[in-house]
Scaffold this active site. Structure first.
Site, mmCIF file in Angstrom:
data_model
loop_
_atom_site.group_PDB
_atom_site.id
_atom_site.type_symbol
_atom_site.label_atom_id
_atom_site.label_comp_id
_atom_site.label_asym_id
_atom_site.label_seq_id
_atom_site.Cartn_x
_atom_site.Cartn_y
_atom_site.Cartn_z
ATOM 1 N N SER A 104 0.603 -1.347 0.038
ATOM 2 C CA SER A 104 -0.051 -0.121 0.293
ATOM 3 C C SER A 104 1.113 1.024 -0.449
ATOM 4 O O SER A 104 -0.023 2.244 0.000
ATOM 5 C CB SER A 104 -0.591 0.000 1.148
ATOM 6 O OG SER A 104 -1.982 -0.503 1.154
ATOM 7 N N LYS A 107 0.364 3.543 -2.332
ATOM 8 C CA LYS A 107 -1.199 5.432 -2.402
ATOM 9 C C LYS A 107 -0.967 5.752 -2.248
ATOM 10 O O LYS A 107 -1.185 7.602 -2.937
ATOM 11 C CB LYS A 107 -2.117 4.654 -1.848
ATOM 12 C CG LYS A 107 -2.860 3.223 -1.104
ATOM 13 C CD LYS A 107 -3.774 3.242 -0.286
ATOM 14 C CE LYS A 107 -4.945 1.443 -0.462
ATOM 15 N NZ LYS A 107 -4.213 0.347 -0.527
ATOM 16 N N SER A 161 -5.385 3.362 4.257
ATOM 17 C CA SER A 161 -5.446 2.402 3.369
ATOM 18 C C SER A 161 -6.471 1.646 2.900
ATOM 19 O O SER A 161 -6.307 0.300 2.605
ATOM 20 C CB SER A 161 -4.154 1.401 3.831
ATOM 21 O OG SER A 161 -3.229 0.932 2.856
#
Length: 326
Positions: A104, A107, A161
């Site tokens: 993640s 992101k 997240s």
């Protein structure tokens, strides 16, 4: 005659007594047999109920032998990189050029592309079936049909997240998801992130990969965007999902630690990547960029960051070269 009847009655009594005794013995045997059968059943059931042992899936770093590289702090992360943001001095380096899945942490690039696109943060986006995770089959509190503003989606993607939020952000980009991923890779190339490649905006795919040096460059740029700093370091937020107010919290516990002054952060985890975290933080009188990848253990990335903080506080001007160039 009297004697005959007496003997007959005595014989009948003896027969009755014998019959009762035999009946009692039969009943006792039956109970014992039932008890014994139950005991055997119990043992068999316990054996059947035993769960099989499952082997842990190794990370890419473990397969590559990156955890075999020693470092002065005995970190659980196979990759670690600490950079002075103002002077570009490398203070700590371990396997900095290893290219691994980044989960993640993806992101951060997703958020940067969204912000630089100039798209309205007030525009409402709706979660659809297309945003459901078909890679790792993770769950989400953003049900299909949930409508939030682009700004709210950005907040949840960075702070909590939220995978569906990140995917929806990419899907609502002009030209759709494929155009968004192309923009992510183009931005990485413009930042000199030669080891980096993205295939989707959430980080659920292990094909989203990068190196510690590349991620340090990404943190350097994103930490200069006030909105991304604020959203990524937010500890919690309440979001209206239909008629309910749902509370989301940060995935990084260090934000609540008074010993840390964090300007930007992002965590990540999938099995192939291990536990990951990147941060910009002020400590030991310096503005630092920290990268920890492929950490083994539930809280090990946080423990590694704490170990690094203490080490830097004790040796503010010292650097190490525990690196493996792969």
């Amino acid at each position: 005659m009297k004697t005959f009847f007496t003997v007959a009655l005595l014989s009948l009594s003896l027969l009755s007594f014998q019959g009762a005794a035999e009946a009692a013995a039969t009943s006792s045997k039956s109970k014992a047999s039932t008890t014994q059968t139950r005991k055997v059943k119990s043992v068999v059931l316990r054996k059947v109920a035993a769960a099989p042992l499952l082997r842990a899936v190794p990370t890419f770093g473990q397969v590559a032998g990156l955890h075999d590289v020693d470092d002065p702090l005995d970190l659980k992360s196979s990759v670690a990189y600490v950079l002075d943001q103002n002077t570009n001095e490398v203070l700590f380096s371990k396997n900095p050029q290893a290219v691994l899945p980044i989960a993640s942490i993806t992101k951060l690039m997703t958020a940067l592309v969204v912000v630089e696109s100039g798209l309205s943060l007030d525009e409402k986006l709706t979660v659809t079936d297309e945003d459901i995770d078909t890679e790792k089959f993770t769950r989400s509190r953003l049900a299909v049909g949930t409508t939030l503003t682009r700004g709210e989606m950005l907040h949840l993607a960075l702070m909590a997240s939220e995978n569906r939020a990140a995917h929806a952000l990419g899907r609502h980009y002009p030209g759709g998801l494929s155009a968004f991923v192309a923009a992510m890779n183009a931005k990485a190339l413009s930042l000199g992130m030669a080891d980096t490649h993205y295939v989707e905006p959430t980080g659920l795919s292990s094909r989203n990969q990068s190196s510690a040096k590349d991620l340090a460059a990404l943190v350097n740029v994103t930490s200069q965007v006030p909105l991304l700093r604020d959203l990524s370091t937010s500890r919690e937020a309440r979001v209206a999902l239909g008629k309910r107010l749902v509370q989301f919290r940060s995935t990084n516990g260090l934000l609540s630690n008074p010993l840390w002054d964090i300007g930007l952060q992002k965590t990540g985890f999938i099995n192939e990547a291990g536990k990951c975290v990147v941060m910009q933080a002020r400590m030991a009188g310096r503005q630092l960029i920290m990268v920890f990848l492929d950490s083994s253990g539930k809280a090990s990335r946080i423990a590694d960051a704490e170990r690094m903080r203490k080490w830097l506080a004790e040796r503010p001007s010292e650097a190490t070269t525990a690196s493996a160039k792969l």
